[in-house]
Design a protein around this motif. Structure first.
Motif, short mmCIF file in Angstrom:
data_model
loop_
_atom_site.label_atom_id
_atom_site.label_comp_id
_atom_site.label_asym_id
_atom_site.label_seq_id
_atom_site.Cartn_x
_atom_site.Cartn_y
_atom_site.Cartn_z
N ALA A 114 0.84 -1.20 0.00
CA ALA A 114 0.00 0.00 0.00
C ALA A 114 0.87 1.25 0.00
CB ALA A 114 -0.92 -0.01 1.21
N GLY A 115 1.96 1.22 0.75
CA GLY A 115 2.90 2.35 0.75
C GLY A 115 3.51 2.56 -0.63
N ALA A 116 3.79 1.49 -1.33
CA ALA A 116 4.33 1.59 -2.68
C ALA A 116 3.35 2.30 -3.60
CB ALA A 116 4.67 0.21 -3.23
N SER A 117 2.06 2.03 -3.41
CA SER A 117 1.06 2.69 -4.25
C SER A 117 0.97 4.19 -3.94
CB SER A 117 -0.31 2.04 -4.09
OG SER A 117 -0.88 2.38 -2.84
N LEU A 118 1.31 4.58 -2.73
CA LEU A 118 1.31 6.00 -2.38
C LEU A 118 2.58 6.72 -2.86
CD1 LEU A 118 -0.04 5.78 1.27
CD2 LEU A 118 -1.28 6.59 -0.76
N LEU A 119 3.66 5.97 -3.00
CA LEU A 119 4.93 6.57 -3.41
C LEU A 119 5.06 6.69 -4.92
CD1 LEU A 119 7.23 4.72 -0.89
CD2 LEU A 119 6.67 7.15 -0.88
N SER A 120 4.43 5.79 -5.65
CA SER A 120 4.59 5.79 -7.10
C SER A 120 3.36 5.14 -7.74
CB SER A 120 5.84 4.99 -7.48
OG SER A 120 5.91 4.84 -8.87
N LEU A 121 2.93 5.70 -8.83
CA LEU A 121 1.77 5.17 -9.54
C LEU A 121 2.18 4.41 -10.80
CD1 LEU A 121 -0.69 8.15 -9.14
CD2 LEU A 121 -0.64 6.03 -7.87
N ASP A 122 3.35 3.80 -10.77
CA ASP A 122 3.82 3.02 -11.91
C ASP A 122 2.92 1.81 -12.12
OD1 ASP A 122 5.94 4.72 -12.26
OD2 ASP A 122 7.36 3.47 -11.14
N MET A 123 2.88 1.33 -13.36
CA MET A 123 2.09 0.15 -13.68
C MET A 123 2.69 -1.11 -13.08
SD MET A 123 -0.67 0.86 -15.14
CE MET A 123 -1.17 -0.74 -15.73
N ILE A 124 3.95 -1.07 -12.70
CA ILE A 124 4.58 -2.25 -12.08
C ILE A 124 3.88 -2.61 -10.77
CG2 ILE A 124 6.36 -0.99 -10.80
CD1 ILE A 124 6.91 -4.29 -12.63
N PHE A 125 3.21 -1.62 -10.17
CA PHE A 125 2.47 -1.89 -8.94
C PHE A 125 1.41 -2.96 -9.18
CE2 PHE A 125 -1.31 -1.17 -6.32
CZ PHE A 125 -0.77 -1.42 -5.08
N LEU A 126 0.79 -2.95 -10.33
CA LEU A 126 -0.22 -3.96 -10.65
C LEU A 126 0.39 -5.36 -10.64
CD1 LEU A 126 -3.17 -4.41 -11.42
CD2 LEU A 126 -2.49 -4.16 -13.81
N ALA A 127 1.60 -5.50 -11.17
CA ALA A 127 2.28 -6.79 -11.16
C ALA A 127 2.60 -7.22 -9.72
CB ALA A 127 3.57 -6.72 -11.98
#
Length: 183
Positions: A114-127
């Motif tokens: 969840a913190g990663a989604s707040l720090l960056s909105l890259d598409m890699i988050f979906l992976a």
């Protein structure tokens, strides 16, 4: 094959997924601390068990929380929170793991994601998210078996079948979720 061994592998994979998702944004000292604590934790889990007194781990956790509170600013809350989550997960791996400890590691890893989604909105988050969901479903099912009998040993074929069948949960849930959010 011991259920606990497969559960440990899945738990490390979940923590690694959370770690990789935030490593580029976390402080270098905290990333190094995470790695420095995870290596002996892995050694402890698979090779040579040693005991770290719980009071030492608790003292380290409290000290790190205090340091994090001192670093908090109104314009920078997420990075210190991610930093402390990294340390908390690593400290959790140093303990003897009961079922509640596995659940706590799962939740801390999810909070890292969840913190990663707040720090960056890259598409890699979906992976990262999809990988996390698949790992979590298998780990949760195996944790149910581990809770009933920590020393449970199953034939490899049975264990693989259970793990693969548990992957049906996110395979069904993800498309249904997409449909519900689109409609």
């Amino acid at each position: 094959m011991k259920v606990e061994g497969v559960l440990k592998i899945l738990t490390y994979a979940l923590a690694l997924t959370g770690f990789v998702s935030v490593a580029a944004h976390a402080g270098g000292v905290f990333v190094a601390g995470f790695v420095a604590l995870m290596l002996p934790a892995a050694w402890r889990d698979w090779r040579r068990p040693f005991v770290v007194p719980r009071w030492i781990l608790n003292a380290l956790a409290v000290a790190m929380v205090i340091v994090t509170f001192l670093r908090l600013r109104i314009d920078n809350i997420v990075v210190p929170a991610v930093d402390i989550l990294l340390v908390m997960i690593a400290l959790k791996f140093m303990e003897d793991k009961q079922p509640r400890d596995y659940f706590q590691i799962f939740v801390l890893s999810l909070l890292l994601l969840a913190g990663a989604s707040l720090l960056s909105l890259d598409m890699i988050f979906l992976a990262y998210l999809i990988a996390f969901l698949f790992l979590l479903s298998s780990a949760t099912v195996l944790l149910a078996y581990f809770t009933e009998d920590p020393a449970l040993v199953m034939p490899r074929r049975t264990l693989i079948a259970i793990a693969l069948k548990s992957l049906l949960i996110p395979l069904v849930a993800l498309p249904v979720t997409v449909i519900l959010f689109v409609l």
